[in-house]
Design a protein around this motif. Structure first.
Motif, mmCIF file in Angstrom:
data_model
loop_
_atom_site.group_PDB
_atom_site.id
_atom_site.type_symbol
_atom_site.label_atom_id
_atom_site.label_comp_id
_atom_site.label_asym_id
_atom_site.label_seq_id
_atom_site.Cartn_x
_atom_site.Cartn_y
_atom_site.Cartn_z
ATOM 1 N N VAL A 23 25.578 64.084 -53.515
ATOM 2 C CA VAL A 23 25.558 62.422 -53.695
ATOM 3 C C VAL A 23 26.935 62.074 -53.371
ATOM 4 O O VAL A 23 27.908 62.455 -53.834
ATOM 5 C CB VAL A 23 25.263 62.433 -55.407
ATOM 6 C CG1 VAL A 23 25.565 60.821 -55.455
ATOM 7 C CG2 VAL A 23 24.071 63.103 -55.798
ATOM 8 N N ARG A 44 27.380 48.368 -60.689
ATOM 9 C CA ARG A 44 25.844 48.717 -61.603
ATOM 10 C C ARG A 44 25.938 50.243 -62.100
ATOM 11 O O ARG A 44 26.868 50.697 -61.448
ATOM 12 C CB ARG A 44 24.720 48.772 -60.674
ATOM 13 C CG ARG A 44 24.522 47.308 -60.030
ATOM 14 C CD ARG A 44 22.949 47.255 -59.235
ATOM 15 N NE ARG A 44 23.143 47.917 -58.191
ATOM 16 C CZ ARG A 44 22.035 48.450 -57.477
ATOM 17 N NH1 ARG A 44 20.991 48.507 -58.019
ATOM 18 N NH2 ARG A 44 22.052 48.904 -56.247
ATOM 19 N N ASN A 45 24.967 50.577 -62.746
ATOM 20 C CA ASN A 45 24.914 52.026 -63.274
ATOM 21 C C ASN A 45 24.930 52.952 -61.866
ATOM 22 O O ASN A 45 24.163 52.633 -60.959
ATOM 23 C CB ASN A 45 23.731 52.295 -63.990
ATOM 24 C CG ASN A 45 23.811 51.804 -65.195
ATOM 25 O OD1 ASN A 45 22.559 51.181 -65.764
ATOM 26 N ND2 ASN A 45 24.931 51.670 -66.115
ATOM 27 N N ALA A 47 27.411 52.994 -59.732
ATOM 28 C CA ALA A 47 28.031 52.757 -58.519
ATOM 29 C C ALA A 47 29.042 53.498 -58.474
ATOM 30 O O ALA A 47 29.668 53.554 -57.012
ATOM 31 C CB ALA A 47 28.560 51.051 -59.101
ATOM 32 N N LYS A 49 31.968 53.955 -60.729
ATOM 33 C CA LYS A 49 33.222 53.912 -61.500
ATOM 34 C C LYS A 49 33.753 54.797 -62.358
ATOM 35 O O LYS A 49 35.063 54.922 -62.350
ATOM 36 C CB LYS A 49 32.648 52.394 -62.596
ATOM 37 C CG LYS A 49 32.131 51.271 -62.112
ATOM 38 C CD LYS A 49 31.562 50.182 -63.059
ATOM 39 C CE LYS A 49 30.461 50.826 -63.965
ATOM 40 N NZ LYS A 49 29.182 51.232 -63.273
ATOM 41 N N THR A 50 32.935 55.506 -63.032
ATOM 42 C CA THR A 50 33.506 56.749 -63.600
ATOM 43 C C THR A 50 33.803 57.919 -62.732
ATOM 44 O O THR A 50 34.971 58.301 -63.086
ATOM 45 C CB THR A 50 32.270 57.403 -64.693
ATOM 46 O OG1 THR A 50 31.764 56.422 -65.539
ATOM 47 C CG2 THR A 50 32.738 58.593 -65.348
ATOM 48 N N GLN A 90 34.008 58.087 -70.884
ATOM 49 C CA GLN A 90 32.852 57.362 -71.216
ATOM 50 C C GLN A 90 32.100 58.280 -72.082
ATOM 51 O O GLN A 90 32.218 59.595 -71.713
ATOM 52 C CB GLN A 90 31.938 57.249 -69.583
ATOM 53 C CG GLN A 90 30.578 56.744 -70.150
ATOM 54 C CD GLN A 90 29.977 56.322 -68.728
ATOM 55 O OE1 GLN A 90 30.387 56.524 -67.598
ATOM 56 N NE2 GLN A 90 29.009 55.448 -68.985
ATOM 57 N N GLU A 167 34.212 51.858 -70.260
ATOM 58 C CA GLU A 167 33.449 51.191 -71.067
ATOM 59 C C GLU A 167 33.785 51.386 -72.460
ATOM 60 O O GLU A 167 33.199 51.982 -73.329
ATOM 61 C CB GLU A 167 31.870 51.791 -71.015
ATOM 62 C CG GLU A 167 31.352 51.716 -69.648
ATOM 63 C CD GLU A 167 29.951 51.891 -69.616
ATOM 64 O OE1 GLU A 167 29.312 51.851 -70.658
ATOM 65 O OE2 GLU A 167 29.483 52.173 -68.584
ATOM 66 N N HIS A 199 30.343 46.789 -68.794
ATOM 67 C CA HIS A 199 29.080 45.979 -68.184
ATOM 68 C C HIS A 199 28.954 44.825 -68.839
ATOM 69 O O HIS A 199 28.076 44.036 -68.688
ATOM 70 C CB HIS A 199 27.884 46.978 -68.585
ATOM 71 C CG HIS A 199 27.725 48.053 -67.643
ATOM 72 N ND1 HIS A 199 27.842 47.821 -66.309
ATOM 73 C CD2 HIS A 199 27.782 49.586 -68.073
ATOM 74 C CE1 HIS A 199 27.658 49.085 -65.803
ATOM 75 N NE2 HIS A 199 27.976 50.066 -66.827
HETATM 76 N N1 LIG Z 1 28.419 65.754 -61.817
HETATM 77 C C1 LIG Z 1 27.976 64.968 -61.056
HETATM 78 N N2 LIG Z 1 26.884 65.736 -60.413
HETATM 79 C C2 LIG Z 1 26.518 64.973 -59.216
HETATM 80 N N3 LIG Z 1 26.262 63.672 -59.187
HETATM 81 C C3 LIG Z 1 26.811 62.984 -60.113
HETATM 82 C C4 LIG Z 1 27.782 63.462 -61.064
HETATM 83 N N4 LIG Z 1 28.398 62.776 -61.850
HETATM 84 C C5 LIG Z 1 28.175 61.499 -61.161
HETATM 85 N N5 LIG Z 1 27.155 61.621 -60.100
HETATM 86 C C6 LIG Z 1 26.574 60.742 -59.334
HETATM 87 O O1 LIG Z 1 27.498 59.869 -58.643
HETATM 88 C C7 LIG Z 1 27.326 58.415 -58.825
HETATM 89 C C8 LIG Z 1 28.332 57.538 -59.405
HETATM 90 O O2 LIG Z 1 28.158 57.899 -60.783
HETATM 91 P P1 LIG Z 1 29.264 57.424 -61.899
HETATM 92 O O3 LIG Z 1 29.071 58.126 -63.065
HETATM 93 O O4 LIG Z 1 30.529 57.263 -61.001
HETATM 94 O O5 LIG Z 1 28.719 55.967 -62.021
HETATM 95 P P2 LIG Z 1 29.045 54.751 -62.524
HETATM 96 O O6 LIG Z 1 29.667 53.641 -62.007
HETATM 97 O O7 LIG Z 1 30.005 55.168 -63.953
HETATM 98 O O8 LIG Z 1 27.722 54.351 -63.781
HETATM 99 P P3 LIG Z 1 27.415 53.846 -65.084
HETATM 100 O O9 LIG Z 1 27.761 52.162 -65.259
HETATM 101 O O10 LIG Z 1 26.016 54.187 -65.303
HETATM 102 O O11 LIG Z 1 28.213 54.785 -66.027
HETATM 103 C C9 LIG Z 1 25.581 58.365 -59.382
HETATM 104 O O12 LIG Z 1 24.835 58.250 -58.290
HETATM 105 C C10 LIG Z 1 25.661 59.781 -59.947
HETATM 106 O O13 LIG Z 1 24.191 60.037 -60.403
#
Ligand SMILES: Nc1ncnc2c1ncn2[C@@H]1O[C@H](COP(=O)(O)OP(=O)(O)OP(=O)(O)O)[C@@H](O)[C@H]1O
Ligand SMILES: [Mg+2]
Lengths: 308, 257
Positions: A23, A44-45, A47, A49-50, A90, A167, A199
């Motif tokens: 990914v 978005r979820n 995206a 960020k984390t 988070q 968040e 969000h």
């Molecule tokens: N440990 C992991 N292993 C594989 N894929 C991951 C892992 N952590 C996150 N991802 C993928 O990486 C991408 C980004 O995830 P991330 O957690 O950074 O999103 P986010 O922007 O923080 O979302 P949210 O708003 O839902 O918290 C997503 O497609 C997620 O499925």
């Protein structure tokens, strides 16, 4: 030290998990956060960020690219960056078998602050974040929002030079959120710098000097919330409950959205008079309001999704 | 906006920095599980009883074994706790993305758990001294060897904890490891009862190595010169290596791959 609190260039992260396709969570993110700034990272979820926050806060290794905290290379020397930072993870939770007062105090002590400083900062944080009524009850007996407040209070009390908040206000009531906003403003006034995700777009607007929107691991917009609104064609929104039939006449003013019989037009303030004159001429009632950041976000990100 | 970070808030990370504060934190957290303190002694009590029924003369061996076993299974608590607070509470992110030292986090957690659970172990130790008529030097040896066994187990427990992604799987693996290595080898019973060809293995496993050394002290096992050295230096070396590895590993695993 004159180095930026946070600086990244072309940061990439691909999660490789056995048995599933990799990914690409970050596809080249460049950003910087200036001293004393509060910057919001939106998207978005999923995206990214984390992922960005975890890399910046030394908790995750980037695949490539550069990232620095106060000039220290986070990839090469995470331990040099750590003294400057504090993180609200988070979905982090305070220890259930500690009351908020002990949670905050022991956390500050673990970070090396003196007894006196830890004590006074703990009391300050309890007061500031509205924890007084339950400061001595075990966290397991607290509501979800009260626990989250405890978590944020714990991290804010560090007054670390650079704070990462993922968040932070999730599950908080509107009063609690405003207490967090006020505390964060105080912190930056004292010299700290903040990068947060949220969000709640009203929160991003009320709190951040600048924002970055990420979509599929890329920054698609950066700037102030006014910049973002301008990029969707105006900062005002005119609603005409009976206007859908007149859509063609209003197209020249800006983006128009018809929904049933009603019509919404995004317009620059300087063309508002002209638009209202036309509405009056057509005998249409009109209400004028500001474009919210949420509406701008939906349009900008929606446009990007359509392009892809 | 100012350009300098507030200098009074920057604490450079010191080796083992935060150990005492986290020890205190963990103590407060663990102290709320009073039932766990009682149940932590169940296995030992049952085994002591078994040994006593089968051969009352071996009660001293069993009590010494129970002390060592108790020290050893504290490693399982470290494993559970470290994994639980990392996975459910995101405590690693909270504590380690900051000036606290990772080794202080590990050692503070382990020591905090020890402090809370030490009372029942001390009680067993007291019984061992009285019932087994241990001399002062043997009692001190029991104390020192228990300490080594604890440090070994806590270090292993912390290292293991980093490999789990969710809490559900842990219980099975953790209890397997600590019970198998704490109960099967001659910890609660004399080394002489253990199959001869396997004795070197028992002498290389920390809980049974410590047990063998103490059994020879009270005349319940005969160790040749080489065997005493093997048990003692094996235990010291393994503990030192695993402890150093845990420190290295704690530092390394702050940041995920
Ligand atoms: N440990 C992991 N292993 C594989 N894929 C991951 C892992 N952590 C996150 N991802 C993928 O990486 C991408 C980004 O995830 P991330 O957690 O950074 O999103 P986010 O922007 O923080 O979302 P949210 O708003 O839902 O918290 C997503 O497609 C997620 O499925
Ligand atoms: Mg996230």
């Amino acid at each position: 030290m004159s180095a930026e609190p946070l600086w990244s260039e072309n940061l990439r992260k691909t999660y490789a998990t056995k048995g599933v396709p990799p990914v690409e969570a970050l596809a080249g993110v460049s950003m910087n956060v200036h001293p004393g700034e509060r910057v919001a990272l939106l998207g978005r979820n999923g995206a990214g960020k984390t992922t960005f926050l975890r890399i910046a806060s030394t908790l995750l290794r980037p695949t490539s690219g550069s990232i620095r905290v106060f000039g220290h290379d986070v990839s090469e020397h995470p331990e040099r960056a750590r003294p400057y930072i504090a993180v609200v993870p988070q979905e982090g939770k305070p220890f259930f078998h500690l009351p908020p007062r002990e949670m905050i105090y022991t956390y500050l002590r673990a970070r090396g602050l003196s007894r006196e400083t830890s004590q006074s900062r703990t009391e300050e944080a309890i007061e500031r974040m509205g924890l007084t009524d339950f400061a001595d009850r075990l966290c397991i007996t607290l509501s979800g929002g009260q626990r989250q407040r405890t978590m944020v209070a714990t991290v804010i009390a560090t007054q670390a030079p650079l704070l990462f908040l993922d968040e932070p206000t999730i599950g908080m009531d509107p009063f609690a959120r405003r207490e967090v906003w006020a505390s964060l403003r105080d912190l930056t006034a004292k010299g700290s710098t903040i990068l947060l995700t949220t969000h709640y777009l009203d929160e991003a607007e009320a709190l951040s000097h600048r924002l970055y929107i990420v979509e599929r691991g890329k920054v698609i917009v950066s700037g102030t919330s006014d910049d973002l609104k301008r990029s969707v064609g105006g900062t005002l929104k005119v609603s005409l409950p009976e206007g859908a039939a007149h859509r063609e006449s209003f197209r020249s003013f800006g983006e128009t959205v018809a929904d049933g019989a009603s019509l919404t037009i995004i317009v620059h303030p300087e063309r508002l008079g002209e638009l209202m004159a036309l509405a009056i001429q057509r005998q249409l009632t009109a209400t004028v309001g500001p474009v919210t950041l949420e509406e701008a976000f939906l349009r900008v990100v929606g446009r990007k999704i359509d392009e892809d | 906006m100012r350009t300098d970070p507030p200098a009074d808030n920057i604490r450079p990370t010191r080796p083992f920095g935060g150990t005492l504060a986290f020890l205190w934190t963990e103590m407060l957290v663990q102290a709320h599980e009073s039932l766990a303190m009682a149940t932590s002694m169940v296995t030992q009590t049952v085994l002591i009883l078994f040994v006593y029924i089968l051969n009352p003369g071996l009660i001293g061996v069993a009590l010494i074994g129970a002390v060592l076993f108790s020290a050893f299974t504290l490693g399982q608590r470290v494993l559970n706790e470290a994994a639980y607070i990392r996975i459910d509470h995101k405590a690693n992110d909270l504590y380690l993305a900051g000036p606290m030292s990772p080794e202080g986090y590990f050692l503070g957690m382990a020591a905090g758990i020890l402090v809370v659970y030490v009372a029942p172990i001390a009680l067993l130790g007291g019984l061992a001294v009285v019932v087994g008529h241990l001399s002062l030097s043997t009692s001190l040896e029991l104390l020192g060897l228990s300490g080594l066994v604890w440090l070994f187990a806590a270090s292993i427990g912390y290292i293991f904890s980093t490999f789990f992604r969710d809490n559900r799987a842990i219980w099975a693996y953790a209890s397997l490891f600590f019970n198998v290595f704490g109960v099967l080898p001659p910890v609660f019973y004399p080394l002489g009862f253990f199959p001869e060809p396997l004795r070197p293995v028992a002498l290389l496993m920390p809980p049974s190595a410590a047990a063998a050394l103490l059994q020879s002290r009270i005349g319940e096992a005969t160790l040749s010169m080489g065997q005493t050295e093997l048990a003692l230096f094996g235990l010291i070396t393994e503990t030192a290596l695993v402890f150093l590895l845990a420190i290295f590993w704690a530092r390394r695993t702050v940041r995920g791959p």
